[in-house]
Write a protein that holds these residues in place. Structure first.
Motif, short mmCIF file in Angstrom:
data_model
loop_
_atom_site.label_atom_id
_atom_site.label_comp_id
_atom_site.label_asym_id
_atom_site.label_seq_id
_atom_site.Cartn_x
_atom_site.Cartn_y
_atom_site.Cartn_z
N ALA A 1 -14.59 25.51 -62.73
CA ALA A 1 -15.99 25.74 -63.12
C ALA A 1 -16.22 25.31 -64.56
O ALA A 1 -17.26 24.70 -64.89
N LEU A 2 -15.28 25.63 -65.45
CA LEU A 2 -15.42 25.23 -66.85
C LEU A 2 -15.42 23.72 -66.99
O LEU A 2 -16.18 23.15 -67.78
N ALA A 3 -14.59 23.03 -66.21
CA ALA A 3 -14.58 21.56 -66.24
C ALA A 3 -15.92 20.99 -65.79
O ALA A 3 -16.44 20.03 -66.38
N LEU A 4 -16.52 21.61 -64.75
CA LEU A 4 -17.84 21.16 -64.30
C LEU A 4 -18.89 21.41 -65.37
O LEU A 4 -19.78 20.56 -65.58
N PHE A 5 -18.80 22.54 -66.04
CA PHE A 5 -19.75 22.82 -67.11
C PHE A 5 -19.69 21.75 -68.20
O PHE A 5 -20.72 21.26 -68.66
N ARG A 6 -18.48 21.38 -68.59
CA ARG A 6 -18.36 20.35 -69.63
C ARG A 6 -18.97 19.03 -69.17
O ARG A 6 -19.64 18.35 -69.94
N ARG A 7 -18.76 18.69 -67.90
CA ARG A 7 -19.32 17.44 -67.36
C ARG A 7 -20.86 17.48 -67.39
O ARG A 7 -21.52 16.53 -67.82
N LEU A 8 -21.42 18.58 -66.90
CA LEU A 8 -22.88 18.68 -66.84
C LEU A 8 -23.50 18.69 -68.24
O LEU A 8 -24.51 18.03 -68.49
N ALA B 1 -22.34 17.43 -70.99
CA ALA B 1 -22.20 16.13 -71.63
C ALA B 1 -23.28 15.16 -71.19
O ALA B 1 -23.76 14.33 -71.97
N VAL B 2 -23.71 15.27 -69.94
CA VAL B 2 -24.71 14.35 -69.39
C VAL B 2 -26.12 14.89 -69.59
O VAL B 2 -27.04 14.15 -69.97
N ALA B 3 -26.31 16.19 -69.36
CA ALA B 3 -27.66 16.76 -69.34
C ALA B 3 -28.12 17.29 -70.68
O ALA B 3 -29.33 17.40 -70.94
N GLY B 4 -27.20 17.66 -71.57
CA GLY B 4 -27.59 18.23 -72.85
C GLY B 4 -28.43 19.48 -72.67
O GLY B 4 -28.09 20.36 -71.88
N ASP B 5 -29.56 19.55 -73.39
CA ASP B 5 -30.43 20.73 -73.33
C ASP B 5 -31.12 20.90 -71.99
O ASP B 5 -31.70 21.96 -71.72
N LEU C 1 -23.72 28.36 -59.87
CA LEU C 1 -25.13 28.05 -59.69
C LEU C 1 -25.60 27.38 -60.97
O LEU C 1 -25.62 28.01 -62.04
N ALA C 2 -25.91 26.11 -60.90
CA ALA C 2 -26.31 25.34 -62.08
C ALA C 2 -27.75 24.88 -61.92
O ALA C 2 -28.17 24.48 -60.83
N GLU C 3 -28.50 24.94 -63.02
CA GLU C 3 -29.89 24.48 -62.97
C GLU C 3 -30.22 23.61 -64.18
O GLU C 3 -29.88 23.96 -65.31
N LEU C 4 -30.87 22.50 -63.91
CA LEU C 4 -31.38 21.62 -64.95
C LEU C 4 -32.90 21.62 -64.87
O LEU C 4 -33.48 21.66 -63.77
N THR C 5 -33.57 21.61 -66.03
CA THR C 5 -35.03 21.52 -66.06
C THR C 5 -35.46 20.50 -67.09
O THR C 5 -34.72 20.21 -68.05
N MET D 1 -29.07 12.94 -61.63
CA MET D 1 -28.12 13.28 -62.68
C MET D 1 -27.06 14.25 -62.15
O MET D 1 -25.86 14.07 -62.39
N VAL D 2 -27.52 15.27 -61.41
CA VAL D 2 -26.58 16.23 -60.85
C VAL D 2 -25.66 15.57 -59.83
O VAL D 2 -24.45 15.82 -59.80
N LEU D 3 -26.23 14.73 -58.99
CA LEU D 3 -25.43 14.04 -57.98
C LEU D 3 -24.33 13.19 -58.61
O LEU D 3 -23.18 13.18 -58.15
N ALA D 4 -24.67 12.49 -59.68
CA ALA D 4 -23.68 11.65 -60.35
C ALA D 4 -22.55 12.48 -60.94
O ALA D 4 -21.37 12.12 -60.83
N VAL D 5 -22.90 13.61 -61.55
CA VAL D 5 -21.87 14.48 -62.13
C VAL D 5 -20.99 15.06 -61.03
O VAL D 5 -19.76 15.11 -61.16
N LEU D 6 -21.61 15.50 -59.93
CA LEU D 6 -20.83 16.07 -58.83
C LEU D 6 -19.91 15.03 -58.22
O LEU D 6 -18.77 15.34 -57.83
N ALA D 7 -20.37 13.79 -58.12
CA ALA D 7 -19.52 12.73 -57.57
C ALA D 7 -18.27 12.55 -58.42
O ALA D 7 -17.15 12.42 -57.89
N ASP D 8 -18.44 12.54 -59.73
CA ASP D 8 -17.28 12.42 -60.61
C ASP D 8 -16.36 13.63 -60.48
O ASP D 8 -15.13 13.50 -60.50
#
Length: 483
Positions: free
Chosen positions: A245-252, A254-258, A294-298, A309-316
């Protein structure tokens, strides 16, 4: 941790009657509640850990009436406890013999300015009402917690409430620009500034945010608003461990920022508890996973493609074997269904018997280590214990809750609270964390505070309390020992 309340403060009944008579003459007799049935809803903490007592519940209808009530109490030397929606989880809002001052009638939104992006709300306004007022003006007030329909802004400020959007927007301390406060001697401080920049001495408002009514009573606040998001992407992800989960957080991040506004973690036991006990909840992922995120981007920008953006991060993450399964909400209704799995978790735990709860925070980089090691230590201490470690992983806040072993006596389990405090809080301290992330200290944790808080910090806190409340009348016996 004993479920028994402390011994009530004993007040002079004649003095109480004289003061209540003067207060009733000013705010109206109907707003001085004395009947047992009227008092009862104000005297029990939501989890039933504390049973309070009070001669009366006072219901002033304005900041000026709050000041009048406090001035009368101060002149007579009578202690008082402020209370909002009575949703606090550490007993800070429960009176033990003191007079109770309810802020529920201070329920007006005085001003909302979409240009300044501010709302001025009185202490008794519910969080949900502030959220709705912001939406009506195309704005967002981002604080979101499970009790938002009943908790009140004054209580949110007094406990420095957090919730699911702290990652992007911060706690209530970051969301408040100015305050109006009644001091323990009855003076009314008007600090309702809407300014983003005001470098004219001490920032007094921060003294009262998180002070749980021990330094004064917040009667109104200027709160920050934000442009309302125009799109969101919500995903539920199954993973094998908190470290994944922490690895996924770092990925998201890095790509999504705020744009990453929420990142919540739940264990399998927690999710299964929700699905078992909360009607209308739906399993969103097939199969079982040790942990869920449970991750949310706005975003306020139409041109941002958050789902892509989420799909690309999940693919990686799939490629790196960090994620086992995932689903992205295809509609607002699906997003709401995913959030219910997280938001109903606290209530669902009640159906599994006794629960020993810890609201802690550690550096984000240490969250996974903490969950794994705290789980190992607690399970070793009590075989059959069911750990429910969930919460705001993106800002380091974990609700490390322990459900009793199946078949164990509930009272016997609750009596082990102190043992688990030592296990959990010692580990938190070793990781440079905090024993209270967003619930406050109140009565529940004031002894714990003396074990883990810097001694100089405790001395400074006591000095502030003595300076603002030399008689010790404001919410006595809360936060600081002997105060």
């Amino acid at each position: 941790m004993s479920s028994h309340s402390p011994q009530p403060i004993v007040l002079d009944p004649d003095k109480v009657e004289r003061v209540l008579g003067r207060i009733a003459a000013r705010i109206g007799a109907r707003h001085v509640l004395r009947a047992a049935g009227d008092l009862a809803p104000h005297l029990v903490e939501g989890r039933g850990l504390f049973q309070g007592a009070t001669p009366a519940v006072l219901r002033p209808g304005s900041a000026e009436e709050v000041a009048l009530v406090v001035a009368e109490c101060a002149a007579a030397g009578l202690p008082f406890v402020p209370q909002g929606g009575n949703t606090g989880l550490v007993g800070g809002q429960v009176p033990f013999g003191a007079l109770l001052i309810s802020l529920s009638r201070l329920d007006r939104i005085r001003d909302l300015d979409p240009t300044d992006l501010t709302v001025t709300a009185e202490a008794g306004v519910t969080l949900a009402k502030v959220q709705e007022a912001a939406r009506e003006h195309g704005c967002l007030f981002p604080l979101s917690i499970a009790a938002e329909g009943s908790c009140q802004i004054g209580g949110n400020l007094s406990t420095n409430a957090g919730g699911t959007a702290v990652l992007r927007y911060g706690n209530m301390r970051e969301l408040a620009l100015g305050l109006e406060v009644v001091l323990p001697d009855g003076r009314l401080w008007n600090g309702l500034s809407r300014l983003r920049k005001d470098n004219t001495g001490y920032d007094l408002k921060d003294l009262f945010i998180g002070a749980e009514g021990t330094l004064g009573i917040i009667t109104a606040a200027v709160l920050r608003l934000f442009p309302a998001p125009r799109q969101r992407a919500t995903a539920l992800v199954g993973l094998e461990s908190p470290h994944a989960a922490l690895a996924l957080f770092r990925r998201l991040r890095a790509v999504a920022g705020d744009a990453l506004t929420g990142f919540e973690i739940m264990p399998r036991f927690g999710l299964e508890t929700v699905l078992k006990h909360m009607p209308g909840t739906v399993r969103a992922l097939q199969g079982d996973h040790a942990f869920y995120v449970l991750a949310e981007l706005t975003s306020t920008r139409h041109e941002d493609d958050l789902a892509a953006m989420v799909l690309a991060v999940l693919a990686d993450a799939f490629e790196a074997a960090e994620v086992e399964d995932a689903v992205i909400a295809a509609s607002e209704a699906q997003a709401a269904a995913l959030w219910r799995l997280r938001e109903d978790l606290s209530d669902a735990q009640k159906f599994e018997g006794g629960s020993i709860k810890h609201d802690v925070s550690v550096p984000v980089s240490k969250v996974a280590d903490f969950i794994v090691e705290a789980t190992r230590r607690c399970e070793a201490h009590m075989p059959g214990l069911r750990v429910c470690a969930f919460g705001h992983m993106g800002d380091g806040n974990v609700h490390f809750n322990l459900s009793q072993p199946v078949g164990m006596d509930k009272a016997a389990f609750i009596d082990t609270w102190e043992d688990f405090n030592r296990i959990v809080h010692d580990l938190v301290a070793s990781l440079s964390g905090s024993i209270s992330a967003e619930h406050g200290i109140g009565l529940l944790k004031k002894e714990e505070l003396t074990l883990y808080k810097d001694k100089v910090a405790l001395e400074l806190m006591a000095a502030v309390k003595a300076a603002l409340d030399p008689k010790g009348l404001a919410n006595p016996g809360k936060v600081l020992l002997g105060r």
